[in-house]
Write a protein that holds these residues in place. Structure first.
Motif, PDB file in Angstrom:
ATOM      1  N   CYS A  71       7.020   7.072  -9.029  1.00 21.03           N
ATOM      2  CA  CYS A  71       6.728   6.081  -7.994  1.00 21.03           C
ATOM      3  C   CYS A  71       6.015   4.935  -8.703  1.00 21.03           C
ATOM      4  O   CYS A  71       4.994   5.152  -9.365  1.00 21.03           O
ATOM      5  N   ILE A  72       6.555   3.748  -8.590  1.00 19.40           N
ATOM      6  CA  ILE A  72       5.982   2.567  -9.224  1.00 19.40           C
ATOM      7  C   ILE A  72       5.612   1.575  -8.121  1.00 19.40           C
ATOM      8  O   ILE A  72       6.469   1.164  -7.339  1.00 19.40           O
ATOM      9  N   VAL A  73       4.341   1.207  -8.058  1.00 18.81           N
ATOM     10  CA  VAL A  73       3.861   0.223  -7.081  1.00 18.81           C
ATOM     11  C   VAL A  73       3.626  -1.076  -7.839  1.00 18.81           C
ATOM     12  O   VAL A  73       2.883  -1.100  -8.817  1.00 18.81           O
ATOM     13  N   THR A  74       4.268  -2.153  -7.389  1.00 14.41           N
ATOM     14  CA  THR A  74       4.095  -3.451  -8.036  1.00 14.41           C
ATOM     15  C   THR A  74       3.210  -4.344  -7.169  1.00 14.41           C
ATOM     16  O   THR A  74       3.069  -4.125  -5.968  1.00 14.41           O
ATOM     17  N   PHE A  75       2.639  -5.354  -7.816  1.00  9.89           N
ATOM     18  CA  PHE A  75       1.661  -6.226  -7.175  1.00  9.89           C
ATOM     19  C   PHE A  75       1.955  -7.687  -7.488  1.00  9.89           C
ATOM     20  O   PHE A  75       2.542  -7.999  -8.517  1.00  9.89           O
ATOM     21  N   GLN A  76       1.502  -8.573  -6.610  1.00 11.53           N
ATOM     22  CA  GLN A  76       1.645 -10.006  -6.850  1.00 11.53           C
ATOM     23  C   GLN A  76       0.521 -10.545  -7.730  1.00 11.53           C
ATOM     24  O   GLN A  76       0.696 -11.534  -8.420  1.00 11.53           O
ATOM     25  N   THR A  77      -0.661  -9.901  -7.675  1.00 10.87           N
ATOM     26  CA  THR A  77      -1.798 -10.402  -8.453  1.00 10.87           C
ATOM     27  C   THR A  77      -2.477  -9.261  -9.212  1.00 10.87           C
ATOM     28  O   THR A  77      -2.413  -8.098  -8.808  1.00 10.87           O
ATOM     29  N   THR A  78      -3.151  -9.624 -10.268  1.00 11.49           N
ATOM     30  CA  THR A  78      -3.925  -8.655 -11.040  1.00 11.49           C
ATOM     31  C   THR A  78      -5.053  -8.088 -10.187  1.00 11.49           C
ATOM     32  O   THR A  78      -5.385  -6.906 -10.293  1.00 11.49           O
TER      33      THR A  78
END
Length: 78
Positions: free
Chosen positions: A8-15
């Protein structure tokens, strides 16, 4: 070379989102780690949370309950 498995990989818009997610997972004893975004995915900040696929539902519930800001949730071989 390590063996690939479903993750499961969760991506983000900001650090900032990625760091907040990491802190909450550690606080709740949810395993996983921040990684560079896998090349087959794209996202804003370049960081992603990686955890074994069996924790996907737990991660989804945490995101809803805590009203966390994320980009997307992916399930990929990594």
């Amino acid at each position: 070379m390590r063996k690939k498995s479903l993750k499961c990989i969760v991506t983000f818009q900001t650090t900032t989102q990625a760091m907040a997610f990491e802190m909450l997972c550690k606080k709740k004893d949810i395993p996983g780690r921040l990684i560079p975004v896998p090349k087959e995915l794209t996202t804003g900040c370049g960081l992603a949370w990686c955890v074994e696929e069996k924790f996907t539902e737990l991660i989804k519930k945490m995101i809803l309950n805590e009203k966390l800001q994320i980009d997307k949730i992916h399930e990929i071989m990594h």
